[in-house]
Design an enzyme around this catalytic site. Sequence first.
Site, PDB file in Angstrom:
ATOM      1  N   GLY A  43       0.582  -1.488   0.129  1.00 48.53           N
ATOM      2  CA  GLY A  43       0.222   0.135  -0.068  1.00 48.53           C
ATOM      3  C   GLY A  43       0.827   1.405  -0.203  1.00 48.53           C
ATOM      4  O   GLY A  43       0.670   2.266  -0.759  1.00 48.53           O
ATOM      5  N   ASP A 102      -4.162   1.699  11.202  1.00 46.89           N
ATOM      6  CA  ASP A 102      -6.448   2.479  11.624  1.00 46.89           C
ATOM      7  C   ASP A 102      -6.127   1.159  12.998  1.00 46.89           C
ATOM      8  O   ASP A 102      -6.083   2.091  13.691  1.00 46.89           O
ATOM      9  CB  ASP A 102      -6.600   0.607  10.649  1.00 46.89           C
ATOM     10  CG  ASP A 102      -7.608   0.482  10.454  1.00 46.89           C
ATOM     11  OD1 ASP A 102      -8.682   1.015  11.467  1.00 46.89           O
ATOM     12  OD2 ASP A 102      -8.393   0.038  10.334  1.00 46.89           O
ATOM     13  N   LYS A 130      -6.021   6.474  10.790  1.00 49.81           N
ATOM     14  CA  LYS A 130      -7.963   6.724  11.447  1.00 49.81           C
ATOM     15  C   LYS A 130      -8.012   6.635  12.992  1.00 49.81           C
ATOM     16  O   LYS A 130      -7.711   5.131  13.811  1.00 49.81           O
ATOM     17  CB  LYS A 130      -8.619   6.184  10.527  1.00 49.81           C
ATOM     18  CG  LYS A 130      -8.254   5.283   9.749  1.00 49.81           C
ATOM     19  CD  LYS A 130      -9.673   4.593   8.932  1.00 49.81           C
ATOM     20  CE  LYS A 130      -8.589   3.153   7.927  1.00 49.81           C
ATOM     21  NZ  LYS A 130     -10.262   2.658   7.318  1.00 49.81           N
ATOM     22  N   ARG A 164      -5.655   0.257  -6.616  1.00 51.10           N
ATOM     23  CA  ARG A 164      -4.561   1.441  -6.545  1.00 51.10           C
ATOM     24  C   ARG A 164      -3.821   1.722  -7.001  1.00 51.10           C
ATOM     25  O   ARG A 164      -2.624   3.258  -6.552  1.00 51.10           O
ATOM     26  CB  ARG A 164      -2.849  -0.207  -5.998  1.00 51.10           C
ATOM     27  CG  ARG A 164      -3.435  -1.380  -5.271  1.00 51.10           C
ATOM     28  CD  ARG A 164      -2.012  -1.899  -5.096  1.00 51.10           C
ATOM     29  NE  ARG A 164      -2.118  -2.603  -3.368  1.00 51.10           N
ATOM     30  CZ  ARG A 164      -2.584  -2.948  -2.830  1.00 51.10           C
ATOM     31  NH1 ARG A 164      -1.898  -1.971  -2.370  1.00 51.10           N
ATOM     32  NH2 ARG A 164      -2.614  -4.362  -2.029  1.00 51.10           N
TER      33      ARG A 164
HETATM   34  P1  5GP Z   1      -3.904  -2.250  11.005  1.00 50.15           P
HETATM   35  O1  5GP Z   1      -2.754  -2.920  12.083  1.00 50.15           O
HETATM   36  O2  5GP Z   1      -3.497  -0.469  11.627  1.00 50.15           O
HETATM   37  O3  5GP Z   1      -4.691  -1.838  11.563  1.00 50.15           O
HETATM   38  O4  5GP Z   1      -4.006  -1.715   9.911  1.00 50.15           O
HETATM   39  C1  5GP Z   1      -3.577  -1.569   9.046  1.00 50.15           C
HETATM   40  C2  5GP Z   1      -2.965  -2.289   7.754  1.00 50.15           C
HETATM   41  O5  5GP Z   1      -4.316  -1.452   7.057  1.00 50.15           O
HETATM   42  C3  5GP Z   1      -2.945  -0.824   6.416  1.00 50.15           C
HETATM   43  O6  5GP Z   1      -1.024  -1.213   6.435  1.00 50.15           O
HETATM   44  C4  5GP Z   1      -3.761  -1.046   5.099  1.00 50.15           C
HETATM   45  O7  5GP Z   1      -2.910  -1.720   4.781  1.00 50.15           O
HETATM   46  C5  5GP Z   1      -4.524  -1.747   6.010  1.00 50.15           C
HETATM   47  N1  5GP Z   1      -5.933  -1.021   5.985  1.00 50.15           N
HETATM   48  C6  5GP Z   1      -6.649  -0.551   7.160  1.00 50.15           C
HETATM   49  N2  5GP Z   1      -7.933   0.421   6.701  1.00 50.15           N
HETATM   50  C7  5GP Z   1      -7.784   0.441   5.781  1.00 50.15           C
HETATM   51  C8  5GP Z   1      -8.513   1.184   4.166  1.00 50.15           C
HETATM   52  O8  5GP Z   1      -9.245   2.203   4.556  1.00 50.15           O
HETATM   53  N3  5GP Z   1      -8.019   0.752   3.155  1.00 50.15           N
HETATM   54  C9  5GP Z   1      -7.463   0.367   2.284  1.00 50.15           C
HETATM   55  N4  5GP Z   1      -7.338  -0.533   1.831  1.00 50.15           N
HETATM   56  N5  5GP Z   1      -6.044  -0.359   3.688  1.00 50.15           N
HETATM   57  C10 5GP Z   1      -6.933  -0.371   4.961  1.00 50.15           C
END
Ligand code: 5GP
Length: 177
Positions: A43, A102, A130, A164
């Site tokens: 990403g 996230d 977020k 993407r």
């Molecule tokens: P975390 O471990 O912080 O919950 O998630 C991080 C990863 O989740 C990011 O690197 C991404 O790959 C994915 N992710 C989290 N939120 C989103 C979103 O709104 N859209 C997309 N495409 N990927 C997300």
Amino acid sequence: MPVPKTDILLTQQEIMHRVKDLALQVTRDYRGKKPVLICILKGAVVFLSDFMRYLQLPVEIDFMAVSSYGAAATSSGVIRILKDLEMNIENRDIIIVEDIVDTGLTLNFLRETLLSRAPRSLKIVTLLDKPDCRAVHIKVDYCGFCIPDEFVVGYGLDFNEKYRNLPDIRILLEFKS
Ligand code: 5GP
């Protein structure tokens, strides 16, 4: 390419201005240093490629891939290393380049993993955050935009490996593959 049902959240111009600002800030903070940018696949590749071109520093880059999300647009919380670094980061100034934070679980895992390799310093730059979704506390050093709790695609971010290459960042309103 068929465009999914989306609302535009951030335009190309808004992204570019902010990425430039972030790069200027990092350039100032790392003057005299040679940081290693660690891009989290897949990403963050689009962000990395723009961000690094605005940095006025002698940077090196490396890539790491971890899995935390499957086909579903929810966080599973289970993280595995799919691709490790090629570089030895001992005594180096490390900047993790991430697309979006996230729950914070991915970055928390990456931070712990990389700190165990004894870098001189470690900071985190993320294009998107977020903050309402946090499951663990994580200090983000540089953040492009705080966004609401919506699933976004484009500018490197996917849904089921698609979208993407959209140049802007959009809220996905319809989850069809
Ligand atoms: P975390 O471990 O912080 O919950 O998630 C991080 C990863 O989740 C990011 O690197 C991404 O790959 C994915 N992710 C989290 N939120 C989103 C979103 O709104 N859209 C997309 N495409 N990927 C997300």
